[in-house]
Design a protein around this motif. Sequence first.
Motif, PDB file in Angstrom:
ATOM      1  N   GLY A  84       0.702  -1.238   0.057  1.00  0.00           N
ATOM      2  CA  GLY A  84       0.196  -0.134   0.182  1.00  0.00           C
ATOM      3  C   GLY A  84       0.978   1.199  -0.006  1.00  0.00           C
ATOM      4  O   GLY A  84       1.892   1.326  -0.116  1.00  0.00           O
ATOM      5  N   ARG A  85       0.311   2.371   0.184  1.00  0.00           N
ATOM      6  CA  ARG A  85       0.967   3.604   0.236  1.00  0.00           C
ATOM      7  C   ARG A  85       2.105   3.521   1.204  1.00  0.00           C
ATOM      8  O   ARG A  85       3.060   3.765   1.171  1.00  0.00           O
ATOM      9  CB  ARG A  85       0.290   4.800   0.462  1.00  0.00           C
ATOM     10  N   SER A  86       1.812   3.184   2.650  1.00  0.00           N
ATOM     11  CA  SER A  86       2.726   2.964   3.582  1.00  0.00           C
ATOM     12  C   SER A  86       2.811   1.623   4.232  1.00  0.00           C
ATOM     13  O   SER A  86       3.588   1.259   5.157  1.00  0.00           O
ATOM     14  CB  SER A  86       2.435   4.075   4.663  1.00  0.00           C
ATOM     15  N   SER A  87       1.827   0.630   3.789  1.00  0.00           N
ATOM     16  CA  SER A  87       1.784  -0.642   4.331  1.00  0.00           C
ATOM     17  C   SER A  87       2.458  -1.748   3.603  1.00  0.00           C
ATOM     18  O   SER A  87       2.605  -1.580   2.186  1.00  0.00           O
ATOM     19  CB  SER A  87       0.446  -0.902   4.683  1.00  0.00           C
ATOM     20  N   PHE A  88       2.512  -2.873   4.019  1.00  0.00           N
ATOM     21  CA  PHE A  88       3.111  -4.202   3.177  1.00  0.00           C
ATOM     22  C   PHE A  88       2.647  -5.318   3.847  1.00  0.00           C
ATOM     23  O   PHE A  88       2.530  -5.415   5.212  1.00  0.00           O
ATOM     24  CB  PHE A  88       4.625  -4.072   3.453  1.00  0.00           C
ATOM     25  N   GLU A  89       1.865  -5.975   3.251  1.00  0.00           N
ATOM     26  CA  GLU A  89       1.290  -7.233   3.749  1.00  0.00           C
ATOM     27  C   GLU A  89       2.081  -8.383   3.309  1.00  0.00           C
ATOM     28  O   GLU A  89       2.468  -8.469   2.130  1.00  0.00           O
ATOM     29  CB  GLU A  89      -0.260  -7.653   3.132  1.00  0.00           C
ATOM     30  N   LEU A  90       2.056  -9.301   4.170  1.00  0.00           N
ATOM     31  CA  LEU A  90       3.027 -10.690   3.960  1.00  0.00           C
ATOM     32  C   LEU A  90       2.502 -11.512   4.749  1.00  0.00           C
ATOM     33  O   LEU A  90       1.645 -11.705   5.510  1.00  0.00           O
ATOM     34  CB  LEU A  90       4.412 -10.139   4.166  1.00  0.00           C
ATOM     35  N   THR A  91       3.002 -12.710   4.208  1.00  0.00           N
ATOM     36  CA  THR A  91       2.882 -14.363   4.859  1.00  0.00           C
ATOM     37  C   THR A  91       4.341 -14.746   5.235  1.00  0.00           C
ATOM     38  O   THR A  91       5.272 -14.424   4.718  1.00  0.00           O
ATOM     39  CB  THR A  91       1.932 -15.253   4.195  1.00  0.00           C
ATOM     40  N   VAL A  92       4.154 -15.509   6.368  1.00  0.00           N
ATOM     41  CA  VAL A  92       5.494 -16.367   6.612  1.00  0.00           C
ATOM     42  C   VAL A  92       4.786 -17.658   7.334  1.00  0.00           C
ATOM     43  O   VAL A  92       3.942 -17.728   8.142  1.00  0.00           O
ATOM     44  CB  VAL A  92       6.107 -15.507   8.228  1.00  0.00           C
TER      45      VAL A  92
END
Length: 137
Positions: A84-92
């Motif tokens: 996103g503009r300032s976000s980052f979604e991830l999986t581990v």
Amino acid sequence: MMVFNFPQKVLFKHCDPAGIVFYPRYFEMINDVIEAFFADVVKAPFEEMHQHAAVPTAEIQCKFLKPSRHGDQLNLKLEALRVGRSSFELTVDAYCGDEHRFSARSTIVYVNENGRPTAWPDAMRIVLENNIKGDGA
């Protein structure tokens, strides 16, 4: 999409008296793989980034599937989902051999020196976007 692999041996410090991983230690392992991803892939080591910015966790969900024990060799796999503009979604996801041990989904946010969300620097955004999980993955 590149999967970022991070080996993690389960150490004594990770375990409770029964010799299995005490669940909060998994969150430390998740942070370790994110820190390594930023250093190795994004080329933004935390020790440099944290002089002027940070990436705190805004949300995390985790499913503990099977216990891990002292001495197990885990492989933590980080996959990028969305920038996103300032976000980052991830999986581990953590595996010991073929056995799936835990699955986590997290959102981190890029913040400035005042702790306010701010847009990813262009160089970091490009690398993050280039690592997004594609539709066919």
